[in-house]
Enzyme design. Structure first.
Site, PDB file in Angstrom:
ATOM      1  CD  GLU A 154      -1.887  -2.344   1.231  1.00  0.00           C
ATOM      2  OE1 GLU A 154      -0.743  -2.703   1.606  1.00  0.00           O
ATOM      3  OE2 GLU A 154      -2.791  -3.156   0.986  1.00  0.00           O
ATOM      4  CG  HIS A 197     -10.686  -8.221   5.774  1.00  0.00           C
ATOM      5  ND1 HIS A 197     -10.160  -9.138   6.624  1.00  0.00           N
ATOM      6  CD2 HIS A 197      -9.966  -8.284   4.632  1.00  0.00           C
ATOM      7  CE1 HIS A 197      -9.150  -9.764   6.029  1.00  0.00           C
ATOM      8  NE2 HIS A 197      -9.009  -9.262   4.815  1.00  0.00           N
TER       9      HIS A 197
END
Lengths: 463, 332
Positions: B68, B137
């Site tokens: 990321e 998540h």
């Protein structure tokens, strides 16, 4: 028998509203004691008594507006031994030293809708007469913390001594006597003030019986039959605006008069502040934060000392002649947060040591802004200083505050090019100005005054 | 929203609306490209970019390595170089790996360069719980991003906003973060033809009411609307405010609603402590105190990592019943 009358707290005051009595009938008062709180167009002020004696009848109810000079209360003279008076003075001093006021809290300008709350502290009563109450330091401390006057308690201990139980009982009673704060939502409070509804009389239907907006609306009188505002909750929709208007009008009246009646002459001089600022920095470097001085302290002190040396500028023009002031009481122009200004006096500013002057100034500004000045501070300044330096201006030529005869102005202390010893140097300088009454003095006297200010500021260590 | 949808007319889903927005952006401006993990061949892990690789090619729909920080940093560099990158991060949980890039570079460069280096970057990511994806998540951290000056934070909650917020976001010279709640992707409904361009400044009144303000955003909007339906059946009229832009907050919409209703429930799927709901409540206390007729209530997630087990997950999240109960406490 003497009368306590509505005092004139400045040349611009024509009437005042008695807000609160700080004494009850039967109380002993001494010259200089604060006996009442009076609201003028400019501020809320504690007024002092000029007599010594016992308070007789109170002639005026709180909330009443009366003209200057109207009798407010009767003071009966009493024969009081010097010993007792001495004791009272001591007590007062002790209270002052602790920074405690001998009066219960009163509404400030910020919360005009709150009725004065006197509960919690039993009024001083005849029990004072019984003299010293025996009680240990622990009890004294406990009593003080709860705001209880030990002298008012009847001791249940041996020989009438006050015991711990007595203090605890009195504390509980004092708490019980306090009016309960009504549980109400902010909107309900706002509506109650707008609709003139007494929240205490409304039954709340919210959680834990909190008063909600709907309850207030239900309790409100219809618009056609609106009741006259009860004195308890009298709350103009925008009290601060009203006050600002009144303040503006008071300033307008006084300043128009000053400009119309007083033939002003104006002088100005630039004072080299290098020595003063050097001394100040050195002093501040050696001092604890709380004891540090601002340049203002030096300027005020110099202005006051110069007024002592040039007494022709320190006093009043009344009835076509000049009367010198009985000491230098330096009026300090303080701008108020809501707009407007007030110029309370620093008493005997010429003889205050700089740190004292600094403390007195801070205290005065805070009280001026919270509306807790004393009458003598508002009415008896002999010369006024306006210091706009913190606003960044270089010089200020003010309008004299009648019946005074001069007004001193200081601008910003700032670095400016300046001829020193035949060379151009950058020095901290300040522009000192004088607006003076030409009826009382001529320019020569004014010039002498400004020169004196300059000379004093060149020797800051002697200020 | 599609919660009370009527079966007729061609419908679209939130996912399709988002895809259409991306397609339009890629078509209308050569500088726009999409990158992220699995956005190309796999079609995006939530299927948003399905088919775009085939249509626009690997130059403009780029799969990135699993890093990321690297691909958000690359996006910042591309934006500085004049491109208009759209970076997709799978979920907000993973975005923390790129927080340094977002906070220390994207959000600050314009300021630190004295206005010389705008970063016109759009970062999309999924947020929120409700689909049994477990703690790593499922969190709602958009409030953390709304804390950062220098970026704009969007939370499209309707199909219309999903379709129309991307274009103005790309036109913004500041970095814009778009938070898409995972539970919204399958929401379906009609997409009304565009009337005015969607602005990124104002909150929306999704349902006008007079008795209580339900202030919310993103994935909690459908629940708030359902709660408003239930309340309406009891005669309580709820004003449902969709914040839409979490930074900068539309103060006027909030104070305006409170001025109408005097009672507030703030619904936020984030944890209660230090949440966006906390910010909204604080602003109401600051700006609308004298309009309040009851304490502000908040409905937030339980302060636990969001559980995997369905019942537990449901219990941890704000539900319609919780909102109705809070509204009852406020209205009484």
């Amino acid at each position: 028998m003497a009368e306590f009358t509505m005092p004139s707290l400045g040349a611009d005051m024509e009437e005042g509203t008695l807000q609160e009595w700080l004494v009850q009938p039967g109380d002993q008062v001494h010259k200089g004691d604060a006996v009442a709180v009076v609201e003028t167009a400019k501020s809320t002020i504690e007024v002092e008594c000029f007599e010594t004696g016992m308070v007789g009848q109170l002639l005026v109810e709180p909330g009443t507006t009366v003209p200057v000079g109207a009798a407010l209360a009767v003071i009966e003279p009493t024969a009081e031994g010097p010993e007792k008076r001495e004791k009272h003075r001591k007590a007062e001093k002790a209270e002052k030293a602790e920074g405690k006021r001998p009066v219960p809290s009163t509404p400030t300008l910020a919360t005009p809708t709150t009725p004065p709350e006197r509960a919690g502290v039993p009024a001083p009563s005849a029990a004072h007469e019984r003299g010293h109450t025996e009680a240990g330091p622990l009890l004294r401390h406990a009593a003080e913390r709860s705001g209880i006057d030990l002298d008012t308690l009847h001791g249940s201990g041996r020989g009438g001594r006050v015991t711990r139980t007595d203090v605890e009982r009195a504390t509980a009673a004092a708490i019980a006597a306090q009016p309960l704060r009504v549980r109400a939502t902010p909107l309900a409070r706002r509506l109650a003030a707008e609709l003139d509804v007494d929240l205490a009389a409304v039954t709340g239907t919210g959680k834990d019986s909190a008063v909600r907006a709907a309850d207030v609306r239900k309790a409100a009188p219809g618009p056609a039959t609106a009741a006259p505002p009860s004195p308890d909750v009298a709350a103009p929709a925008h009290p601060s605006e009203d006050r600002a208007t009144a303040m503006r009008q008071a300033i307008a009246g006084l300043m128009s008069r000053a400009n119309r009646d007083i033939p002003h002459y104006y002088l100005s001089t630039t004072v080299d502040m290098a020595a003063a600022m050097d001394w100040l920095h050195e002093h501040n470097r050696r001092s604890r934060v709380a004891e540090r001085l601002l340049p203002t302290a030096l300027l005020l002190k110099a202005a006051a000392r110069a007024a002592r040396e040039v007494p022709e500028l320190n006093g009043f023009w009344t009835d076509d002649h000049f009367t010198a002031g009985d000491g230098v009481h330096l009026g300090v122009a303080v701008s108020l947060r809501g707009g407007g200004l007030i110029a309370p006096a620093l008493h005997d500013a010429d003889s205050l040591e700089l740190p004292q002057l600094m403390t007195a100034l801070k205290d005065l500004v805070v009280r001026a802004r919270t509306g807790r000045l004393r009458g003598s501070e508002v009415s008896d300044s002999t010369i006024t200083v306006t210091n706009l330096g913190d606003q960044g201006v270089e010089s200020v030529f003010g309008v004299i505050y009648p019946p005074q005869v001069s007004l001193v102005g200081f601008g910003r202390v700032g670095d400016r090019p300046c001829a020193v010893d035949g060379l151009l140097g950058v020095r901290p300088v300040v522009t000192a100005t004088l607006s003076a009454d030409h009826r009382a003095t001529d320019g020569a006297v004014g010039a002498r005054y400004l020169t004196t200010v300059d000379r004093l500021l060149q020797n800051p260590e002697q200020l | 929203m599609g919660a009370t949808g009527q079966p007729q007319e061609p419908k679209t889903t939130y996912r399709e609306a988002m895809r259409e927005a991306l397609r339009e952006a890629l078509r209308s401006d050569d500088r726009v490209f999409l990158m992220g993990e699995d956005v190309g061949r796999y079609g995006g892990c939530f299927g948003v970019s399905l088919g775009l690789l085939e249509e626009f090619g690997p130059e403009r729909v780029r799969d990135t390595p699993l890093s990321e920080s690297a691909f958000v940093g690359a996006g910042i560099g591309a934006a500085l170089a004049g491109m208009r990158p759209i970076v997709e991060i799978m979920t907000v949980n993973f975005s923390l790996l790129a927080l340094d890039q977002i906070l220390n570079n994207a959000a600050t460069l314009l300021h630190m360069s004295g206005g010389q280096l705008p970063v016109p970057l759009v970062i999309r990511m999924t947020t929120g719980a409700g689909r049994q994806l477990a703690a790593q998540h499922s969190h709602s951290l958009e409030g953390w991003y709304a804390h950062i000056p220098g970026i704009r934070v969007l939370a499209p909650a309707t199909i219309e906003d999903a379709r129309h917020m991307l274009a103005p976001a790309l036109a913004d010279r500041d970095p814009v973060l778009i938070f898409e709640h995972g539970s919204l992707y399958n929401a379906s409904g009609e997409l009304p033809p565009p009337t005015a361009p969607v602005d990124l400044e104002h909150a929306a009144i999704r349902r006008p009411g007079t008795d209580i303000s339900l202030i919310t955003y993103g994935g909690s909007l459908p629940k708030a609307l359902a709660a408003a339906d239930e309340l309406a059946a009891e005669g309580i009229s709820a004003d449902v405010i969709d914040l839409r832009t979490l930074r900068p907050l539309d103060d006027a919409a909030i104070t305006g609603s409170v001025a109408r209703t005097h009672r507030v429930v703030v619904i936020d799927e984030a944890w209660r402590t230090g949440s966006l709901a906390a910010e909204v409540s604080a602003r109401i206390a600051e700006e609308s105190f004298y309009d309040l007729d009851a304490p502000v209530e908040r409905v937030c997630s339980a302060e636990v990592p969001i559980p995997y087990a369905r019942r537990l997950e449901e219990a941890a999240l704000p539900q319609t019943a919780d909102i109705v109960a809070a509204a009852h406490r406020v209205v009484e």
